[in-house]
Design a protein around this motif. Structure first.
Motif, short mmCIF file in Angstrom:
data_model
loop_
_atom_site.label_atom_id
_atom_site.label_comp_id
_atom_site.label_asym_id
_atom_site.label_seq_id
_atom_site.Cartn_x
_atom_site.Cartn_y
_atom_site.Cartn_z
N TYR A 20 108.03 18.05 82.64
CA TYR A 20 108.33 18.05 84.08
C TYR A 20 108.28 16.62 84.64
CZ TYR A 20 107.11 17.98 88.99
OH TYR A 20 107.05 17.64 90.31
N HIS A 35 107.32 24.50 89.68
CA HIS A 35 106.96 24.09 88.32
C HIS A 35 105.46 24.22 88.08
CE1 HIS A 35 110.53 22.59 86.24
NE2 HIS A 35 111.00 22.37 87.45
N SER A 95 108.58 20.95 92.69
CA SER A 95 107.29 20.64 92.05
C SER A 95 106.34 21.82 92.16
CB SER A 95 106.69 19.41 92.72
OG SER A 95 105.45 19.11 92.17
N THR A 98 111.39 14.76 86.40
CA THR A 98 111.23 14.39 87.81
C THR A 98 111.35 12.88 88.00
OG1 THR A 98 109.75 16.24 88.03
CG2 THR A 98 109.78 14.71 89.84
N LEU A 151 116.06 20.31 84.94
CA LEU A 151 114.90 20.70 85.76
C LEU A 151 114.95 22.19 86.08
CD1 LEU A 151 114.11 18.17 88.65
CD2 LEU A 151 112.50 19.23 87.11
N THR A 200 103.97 13.10 90.17
CA THR A 200 103.72 13.07 88.72
C THR A 200 102.30 12.58 88.41
OG1 THR A 200 104.74 10.89 88.65
CG2 THR A 200 106.12 12.76 88.08
N THR A 231 104.37 21.38 79.32
CA THR A 231 105.21 21.62 80.50
C THR A 231 105.07 20.47 81.49
OG1 THR A 231 104.68 23.95 80.22
CG2 THR A 231 105.80 23.36 82.24
N GLY A 235 114.67 21.02 79.77
CA GLY A 235 113.88 21.84 80.68
C GLY A 235 113.75 23.29 80.25
#
Length: 344
Positions: A206, A184, A181, A210, A249, A130, A202, A257
């Motif tokens: 995300y 995404h 990840s 996460t 997710l 992240t 986004t 999501g």
């Protein structure tokens, strides 16, 4: 404790320097501070795999930083500008795109990411997935008007495909989340040239989802699918909400999501890229498959061996409040999407 404090403060400092700078050298310096600050956190356990992950991470990030410096210097050489938003030289644009792809872990520079995540603890893996992605995405955001859309679209579709395909066969949770990840990031990269605000939205959503997933796994100490099957006795309620977060997710409506995917597909069709939108939507089905597998393991299947644990309905107070808030946000934000859109 002092070393940990210094590392955490340097992480915050590096991120802040990069996202607030408009000169290439300061942005580069911020990225370097970030890289050097996360290295002690990755290698903290002194396990051989952690050391290997640290070396891989350092080499990749050093290469990417060198490329960023080279791209900015050749751009300054050609245009006389050191401003980040004035990236006009085509070769510099290509170099910068590949450098940022390397920093983020976009295909074809993704190989280091699952390996590094597998070698670290859950909390460091969360930081890598992240916070460490935020500065490079900011640089992409600032230069989005001069990037090559064809290259970005190709990378994005490849990332969505590979993130889905490679995730299908994994049993390690950290690797699964790494491939999630990557896919995404594909969704973020595909839209950056057309609507950069959507990329940031986004990324924020995300990050939210996460973080929730990583904290939940950190609470139940589940590291692979087999330990996840017996984790429901530790915190049954947490596992039930984890199922919803995983589906969020995956991008299922009516969960949070779904919002970024819906907006990205809408924007792509506005740009007359219906084929691209169809391809990337079909590829997100691969991701849906492994998220469904995770939800199935977490809540629906019983392990072959019975567990004699007492069921704990109350989990540790220090973790429960943030997890509860994050879970609520990562499942229930879709109804207020007009408000979110007004904010961006």
């Amino acid at each position: 404790p002092h070393a940990k404090l210094i590392s955490s403060m340097s992480l915050l400092l590096g991120t802040t320097i990069t996202i607030s700078s408009n000169h290439w050298i300061t942005a580069w310096a911020g990225l370097e501070i970030n890289t050097l600050a996360i290295i002690p956190l990755i290698s903290k356990s002194h396990h051989p795999r952690a050391i290997e992950a640290t070396i891989k991470y350092f080499l990749v990030q050093a290469t990417a930083s060198t490329l960023i410096l080279f791209a900015s210097m050749s751009n300054a050489w050609a245009t006389g500008q050191w401003d980040i938003t004035q990236l006009n030289h085509p070769t510099s644009c290509l170099l910068l795109t590949s450098a940022i792809a390397m920093k983020l872990g976009l295909v074809p520079f993704h190989f280091w990411f699952p390996e590094v995540l597998q070698g670290t603890s859950m909390t460091t893996a969360l930081l890598l997935s992240t916070m460490m992605k935020f500065p490079p995405i900011t640089i992409l955001f600032l230069t989005s008007h001069s990037l090559n859309p064809t290259l970005l679209t190709t990378m994005a579709i490849a990332s969505a495909a590979l993130g889905g395909w490679m995730g299908l066969n994994q049993t390690q949770i950290r690797k699964l989340l790494a491939f999630s990840s990557i896919s995404h990031l594909g969704w973020m990269a595909i839209i950056i040239a057309y609507n950069p605000d959507l990329t940031l939205l986004t990324f924020y959503l995300y990050t939210l989802m996460t973080t929730t997933v990583f904290l939940a796994f950190n609470t139940t100490k589940a590291l692979k699918l087999s330990t996840m099957m017996t984790a429901w006795t530790k915190a049954p309620m947490l596992n039930a909400t984890l199922m919803l977060t995983l589906l969020s997710l995956a991008g299922l409506p009516p969960l949070t999501g779904f919002l970024p995917k819906w907006l990205i597909i809408q924007e792509l069709t506005k740009q007359e890229m219906t084929t691209t939108a169809t391809i990337i939507t079909m590829l997100s089905l691969l991701g849906l498959f492994f998220y469904l597998r995770l939800t199935y393991y977490s809540t629906i299947t019983l392990p072959p061996n019975s567990t004699n644990h007492m069921k704990q309905w109350h989990i540790n107070k220090s973790t429960s409040t943030p997890v509860a808030i994050l879970t609520s946000l990562s499942t229930l934000l879709l109804p207020i999407s007009p408000m979110i859109l007004a904010a961006i």
